[in-house]
Design a protein around this motif. Structure first.
Motif, mmCIF file in Angstrom:
data_model
loop_
_atom_site.group_PDB
_atom_site.id
_atom_site.type_symbol
_atom_site.label_atom_id
_atom_site.label_comp_id
_atom_site.label_asym_id
_atom_site.label_seq_id
_atom_site.Cartn_x
_atom_site.Cartn_y
_atom_site.Cartn_z
ATOM 1 N N ARG A 135 -7.144 0.982 -3.093
ATOM 2 C CA ARG A 135 -7.059 0.894 -1.761
ATOM 3 C C ARG A 135 -8.466 0.330 -1.379
ATOM 4 N NH1 ARG A 135 -4.097 5.823 -2.156
ATOM 5 N NH2 ARG A 135 -6.014 7.157 -1.706
ATOM 6 N N TYR A 136 -9.556 0.897 -1.920
ATOM 7 C CA TYR A 136 -10.889 0.543 -1.392
ATOM 8 C C TYR A 136 -11.158 -0.983 -1.645
ATOM 9 C CZ TYR A 136 -12.137 5.283 -1.118
ATOM 10 O OH TYR A 136 -12.222 6.758 -0.390
ATOM 11 N N GLN A 144 -10.229 -7.312 2.793
ATOM 12 C CA GLN A 144 -10.015 -7.390 4.313
ATOM 13 C C GLN A 144 -11.219 -7.574 5.122
ATOM 14 O OE1 GLN A 144 -7.481 -4.427 5.587
ATOM 15 N NE2 GLN A 144 -5.781 -4.906 4.331
ATOM 16 N N VAL A 145 -12.479 -6.778 4.561
ATOM 17 C CA VAL A 145 -13.693 -6.829 5.224
ATOM 18 C C VAL A 145 -14.583 -8.094 5.007
ATOM 19 C CG1 VAL A 145 -16.125 -5.739 5.219
ATOM 20 C CG2 VAL A 145 -14.094 -4.395 5.458
ATOM 21 N N ASN A 193 -8.623 -3.331 -1.808
ATOM 22 C CA ASN A 193 -7.797 -4.052 -0.750
ATOM 23 C C ASN A 193 -8.692 -3.942 0.578
ATOM 24 O OD1 ASN A 193 -5.634 -4.684 -2.364
ATOM 25 N ND2 ASN A 193 -4.387 -3.133 -1.633
ATOM 26 N N TYR A 194 -9.202 -2.704 0.899
ATOM 27 C CA TYR A 194 -9.987 -2.773 2.269
ATOM 28 C C TYR A 194 -11.255 -3.791 2.228
ATOM 29 C CZ TYR A 194 -13.173 -0.790 5.608
ATOM 30 O OH TYR A 194 -14.104 -0.631 6.951
ATOM 31 N N ASN A 195 -11.868 -3.828 1.053
ATOM 32 C CA ASN A 195 -13.199 -4.640 0.669
ATOM 33 C C ASN A 195 -12.762 -6.124 1.008
ATOM 34 O OD1 ASN A 195 -14.857 -2.482 0.414
ATOM 35 N ND2 ASN A 195 -14.796 -2.532 -1.607
ATOM 36 N N ASN A 244 0.763 -1.200 -0.057
ATOM 37 C CA ASN A 244 -0.061 0.079 0.074
ATOM 38 C C ASN A 244 0.896 1.027 -0.098
ATOM 39 O OD1 ASN A 244 -1.624 2.186 1.129
ATOM 40 N ND2 ASN A 244 -3.261 0.546 1.485
#
Length: 511
Positions: A408-409, A415-416, A411-413, A109
């Motif tokens: 970035r979003y 992880q969620v 990667n975040y999704n 990141n």
């Protein structure tokens, strides 16, 4: 090598002037500076008004400190650690393989810096090496770098608290000892624990002793913090928190080595009541506890100055850079400077590249215009004008930024989604479990409390019969409904009229 080791806590800034060589570390001078108000919050250093840098700078000037290489000790609770194996080779080759693996794991990141150390050969994969990769927020590294630079020092190394504690434990002989021990670094608002022994991998835990302040998402870049309320907790509240944390570690020890008592608990850090803590914890857990005195335990550390306190992480941090064939250290400050240099070089050569491209384009256009005439010239001028238009340039930059945000979003999704999947498939403690256990308890047993830890259900119990704990554990174990059942913490007390009472814990491995 002359170094200045620095450790930041909520109450003080500790600085040790040291000489780190092949034979060990010599502590030449120690300085304890009061941490400026509102400058250290929730493990983060706030230096907006340069109060921290100026405090260090004034101390350097007042005492005539000549050493400029700075080693900074920080908690590693905000970092991410990955361990995997890559094919062995030269450092540059391994750098590329580590980066490739991080991309596969979706860990890279733009907001993070990473570095790695080699742990050794992978016994299951010939030719491969085990590496430990740590990722830290770039803003945090930049903030610490700026604090050190503004104080007139040269950022040399960043050492995480758990690595400093592991160095302490190794030098004191705790890691190779036949009995397990716990190093407890207790500061004003936080505690660090390291469980070691039997040549096993150390087990590190972090604990917050005081309530965290609810603040902005990113404290590293805040520009105006003027009034942070410090919720100071009493010594008794801190003691109760430590009792709970150490009781969980003691149960962890019982699970690993059920037939062996814990060797001891050793306290140090900026908290100034280590002897009191040791006595209270010793009575609570029935385990030997005492303040950890490094001057008596570790011969690799020599003191040329008087040490009145038990604050050793900054001292041990200097020991992590002692030349060794088997140890490596992280170099996050070097990584930050390397990235800055790459950006600077790219910025320096970009105008030359652009100028060269434009020159080639102009020469080509000239030849083409000679062949095609004025019509091509007009088209070329229109194209150049369009590409040079500020609105087009801004649109291109905006699209690039949007692509970075989408990454970035994404990667975040992911992880969620992983977290949701974990929670949905995780076993749950149902009320029927507690009713079944309650029906199986022998007469005279009172369940006083519950605790949960990694699939374990811990019951706090009391009874008036010394044989009841073993009987209760036997009943639950023979039921066949649980992975494992044991009891611990057996303690006998007497009431006002001589009646006997026995307290104990029933540890049930549910799955």
């Amino acid at each position: 090598m002359k170094v200045l080791s620095i450790e930041f806590t909520s109450d003080y800034i500790y600085m040790y002037q040291q000489d780190a060589g092949k034979k060990g570390v010599t502590v030449e001078a120690k300085y304890r500076l009061t941490m400026p108000t509102n400058a250290y919050v929730n493990r983060m250093l706030i230096n907006n008004d340069r109060s921290v840098s100026d405090t260090i700078k004034n101390c350097i000037s007042e005492h005539g400190i000549k050493c400029r290489k700075a080693i900074v000790v920080i908690p590693n609770s905000d970092s991410m650690v990955e361990e995997f194996s890559v094919l062995g080779g030269k450092r540059k080759q391994m750098d590329g393989l580590v980066e490739q693996e991080l991309r596969k794991r979706h860990r890279l990141n733009a907001d993070y810096l990473y570095d790695y150390i080699v742990l050794g050969e992978d016994g299951l994969k010939p030719g491969f090496l085990k590496v430990q990769v740590t990722l830290c927020a770039k803003a945090m590294i930049q903030n610490l770098y700026d604090v050190v630079k503004k104080a007139g020092l040269s950022p040399y190394r960043l050492v995480f608290t758990n690595h400093a504690m592991e160095k302490l434990a190794k030098m004191a002989g705790f890691i190779d000892a036949k009995r397990s021990a716990i190093l407890s670094c207790v500061n004003g608002d936080e505690a660090h624990f390291l469980y070691v022994g039997h040549r096993e991998d150390p087990y590190y835990r972090y604990s917050r002793l005081k309530t965290e302040n609810k603040m902005e998402e990113n404290l590293y870049v805040l520009s105006n913090i003027t009034n942070i309320v410090d919720e100071s907790d009493s010594d008794e509240v801190i003691l109760r928190k430590l009792q709970g944390d150490l009781a969980r570690l003691e149960r962890f020890h019982v699970q690993r080595h059920p037939d062996e008592e814990l060797g001891g608990i050793y306290f140090y850090g900026s908290y100034n009541k280590h002897a009191w803590l040791a006595d209270e914890i010793s009575d609570f857990l029935n385990v030997h506890a005492e303040p950890f005195n490094m001057q008596n335990e570790i011969m690799m550390i020599r003191y040329n100055c008087q040490e009145q306190e038990y604050t050793y992480n900054a001292v041990a941090a200097a020991a992590t850079i002692i030349p060794s064939d088997s140890e490596e250290t992280y170099d996050f400050f070097g990584k930050l400077e390397e990235e800055k240099a790459e950006n600077m070089n790219a910025g320096f050569f970009t105008p030359l590249i652009v100028a060269g491209v434009l020159a080639i384009a102009i020469l080509s256009a000239t030849l083409w215009m000679r062949i095609k005439g004025d019509e091509i010239l007009r088209d070329t001028e229109k194209t150049v004008a369009y590409l040079s238009d500020q609105e087009v340039v801004d649109t291109y930059a905006k699209h690039n930024q949007m692509l970075d945000e989408i990454g970035r979003y994404s990667n975040y999704n992911r992880q969620v989604e992983s977290a949701i999947d974990l929670l949905e498939n995780m076993p749950r403690y149902e009320s029927e479990i507690f009713r079944t256990i309650d029906n199986r308890k022998p007469e005279g047993v009172i369940i006083t409390g519950y605790d949960f830890n990694n699939g374990n259900l811990i019951l706090g119990c009391s009874a008036d019969d010394q044989y009841t704990p073993a009987n209760f554990a036997k009943i639950l174990k023979e039921s066949g409904d649980y992975a494992d059942v044991s009891y611990s913490g057996f303690n006998k007390t007497s009431g006002l009229f001589g009646e006997e009472n026995y307290t104990f814990s029933i540890n049930i491995a549910m799955w």
